[in-house]
Design an enzyme around this catalytic site. Sequence first.
Site, PDB file in Angstrom:
ATOM      1  N   LYS A   2      -3.139 -19.418  31.153  1.00 41.30           N
ATOM      2  CA  LYS A   2      -3.020 -18.256  30.793  1.00 41.30           C
ATOM      3  C   LYS A   2      -2.163 -17.282  31.762  1.00 41.30           C
ATOM      4  CE  LYS A   2      -7.268 -17.423  27.870  1.00 41.30           C
ATOM      5  NZ  LYS A   2      -6.344 -17.062  26.752  1.00 41.30           N
ATOM      6  N   ARG A   7     -12.906 -23.389  19.834  1.00 46.29           N
ATOM      7  CA  ARG A   7     -13.274 -24.108  18.908  1.00 46.29           C
ATOM      8  C   ARG A   7     -13.706 -25.554  19.290  1.00 46.29           C
ATOM      9  NH1 ARG A   7      -7.218 -23.092  16.714  1.00 46.29           N
ATOM     10  NH2 ARG A   7      -7.483 -21.034  18.234  1.00 46.29           N
TER      11      ARG A   7
HETATM   12  N1  BES Z   1     -10.685 -16.806  24.718  1.00 48.11           N
HETATM   13  C1  BES Z   1      -9.492 -16.789  23.988  1.00 48.11           C
HETATM   14  C2  BES Z   1      -9.376 -15.703  22.794  1.00 48.11           C
HETATM   15  C3  BES Z   1      -9.126 -14.383  23.301  1.00 48.11           C
HETATM   16  C4  BES Z   1      -7.817 -14.186  24.019  1.00 48.11           C
HETATM   17  C5  BES Z   1     -10.070 -13.103  23.153  1.00 48.11           C
HETATM   18  C6  BES Z   1      -7.641 -12.548  24.069  1.00 48.11           C
HETATM   19  C7  BES Z   1      -9.608 -12.008  23.591  1.00 48.11           C
HETATM   20  C8  BES Z   1      -8.556 -11.818  24.091  1.00 48.11           C
HETATM   21  C9  BES Z   1      -9.234 -18.126  23.435  1.00 48.11           C
HETATM   22  O1  BES Z   1     -10.070 -19.185  23.937  1.00 48.11           O
HETATM   23  C10 BES Z   1      -7.724 -18.429  23.355  1.00 48.11           C
HETATM   24  O2  BES Z   1      -7.327 -18.688  24.642  1.00 48.11           O
HETATM   25  N2  BES Z   1      -7.548 -18.508  22.182  1.00 48.11           N
HETATM   26  C11 BES Z   1      -5.696 -18.699  21.919  1.00 48.11           C
HETATM   27  C12 BES Z   1      -5.540 -19.650  20.918  1.00 48.11           C
HETATM   28  C13 BES Z   1      -4.256 -20.101  20.863  1.00 48.11           C
HETATM   29  C14 BES Z   1      -4.255 -21.229  22.126  1.00 48.11           C
HETATM   30  C15 BES Z   1      -4.122 -20.890  19.795  1.00 48.11           C
HETATM   31  C16 BES Z   1      -5.489 -17.365  21.821  1.00 48.11           C
HETATM   32  O3  BES Z   1      -5.745 -16.676  21.179  1.00 48.11           O
HETATM   33  O4  BES Z   1      -4.203 -17.231  22.403  1.00 48.11           O
HETATM   34 MN    MN Z   2      -8.705 -19.975  25.454  1.00 44.66          MN
END
Ligand code: BES
Ligand code: MN
Length: 494
Positions: free
Chosen positions: A265, A339
């Site tokens: 990230k 997931r």
């Molecule tokens: N924990 C995150 C989701 C999240 C992101 C929650 C920002 C709250 C704020 C999750 O594990 C994630 O990183 N999801 C990705 C999925 C994507 C790679 C398809 C996302 O939402 O960017």
């Molecule tokens: Mn994630």
Amino acid sequence: MDFEIKTLSLAQAATLPADALLVLVPQGFTPGVDGLSELLAQALKAHDFEARASSLLHLYRAPGVAAKHLVFVGVAEATPAQVRAAVAAALRSLKAARPKQLLLSLAALPQSQTEGIVAALQGLAEASYVYTTTKPKAEARSLQLVRLGVSDAPACQAAFERGVALVAGIELAKEWGNRPGNHATPTLLAKAAKALADAHGLHCEVMDKGDVTKLGMGAFLAVAQGSQEPLRFITLRYQGAPKTQAPVVLVGKGITFDSGGISIKPAPEMDEMKFDMCGAASVLGVFRSVAALKPRINLIGLIPSCENLPDGHAIKPGDVVTTMSGQTVEILNTDAEGRLILCDALTYAKRFKPSAVVDIATLTGACVIALGAVRSGLFANDDALAQELYQAGEQALDRCWRMPLDDDYAEGLKTHFADVANVAGRPGGSVTAAKFLQRFVDDLKWAHLDIAGTAWKSGADKGATGRPVALLLNYLLAQQAPAPAPRARKSAKK
Ligand code: BES
Ligand code: MN
Ligand code: ZN
């Protein structure tokens, strides 16, 4: 913080010593003839105070009032939302006074408003909460004792107990949500679950890497393999109904820190990914409340917990893993890890033959875009379950909104190299995540709450919210079978 409830008129409330007395005043309230009511009547008449929502009038050492601070608190129609907001505003306005003993008079509210009691307790908890665990010098919450004065305490007792239990659950969820990643590792989370179980007569079982390897949880293992921190799989059990009754299973995402892994990230706000275990924390919170209320239900809590980090052992985009269900998954994005840990937990949930499974997860940024911080995303393969959860959220002021699960949304998860990919494109990202999970529930009655937008606040008020403990608790309490009929009197046999 301790709570008490008492039958108290306004006149009686005025005589009780306390650091502060808050008097809730609904619109159209006609004050009586006692001294306190007289003060209120004067203020209303002079338009120095109106019963508008959250309007406040402060009095200091008011004549005939034992409490040092007296606050009239307008609650308009006294809906639970208005009561919660007004009580929170009133307590925040007393921040500098650091009250230890508070008396809150609800005597002027209509008697039928027992939900107002739950709401008032929530408002008090919300406004007085301080996180101190990693701030040794921080001033702890000043409030020690809260007395509620109502017109008929016995009639309010059940709501009062529910409110107190709810607050305890929400605060436990906040505490674990707020703890930084290095103070809330999977190991520490498992210890917290054990401690909760020991203190309140619940069952807790903790599995380690060896155990989940034997079970074949290849997706969960894959996420955990990029971190030095050992994974944990926590099972909590509460039995409040005959063993023959099918349990509800709650599954909480317990990523104690989500860096994204190799699909790392961006740096800004990455610290907020310590909140990626708020689903797990909400499960702990619900068990805390349930342990206090002992409803006639059976409940299982499952928490897969690990970190998502990018070391030399980490999974790589394109890797294919085999889940506990036997389905293979191509991991196209290592940041879609929630997931992956949930799919194995959902497969594991089947062995409990549940009446319903609800997973709770900070799953997608897309859900934050769709619904913001107001409502959690609700997905369900069963209309009745969706309706029950929706209603529970409305009643608890912990709202959610149903999202679709059309099979067309699953198109993007197709891949040449495994049964399914772990991501589709950006469009409808919260729905495609839910479609991924749905592959692992088969014919279970299942719902998924995406709490990515609601589990914590960013910015000046940064911190866990304790959501959706209130929603889940209301849902669970509604699952109780009717109370058993009182046993036939023995004298009848004579
Ligand atoms: N924990 C995150 C989701 C999240 C992101 C929650 C920002 C709250 C704020 C999750 O594990 C994630 O990183 N999801 C990705 C999925 C994507 C790679 C398809 C996302 O939402 O960017
Ligand atoms: Mn994630
Ligand atoms: Zn995550």
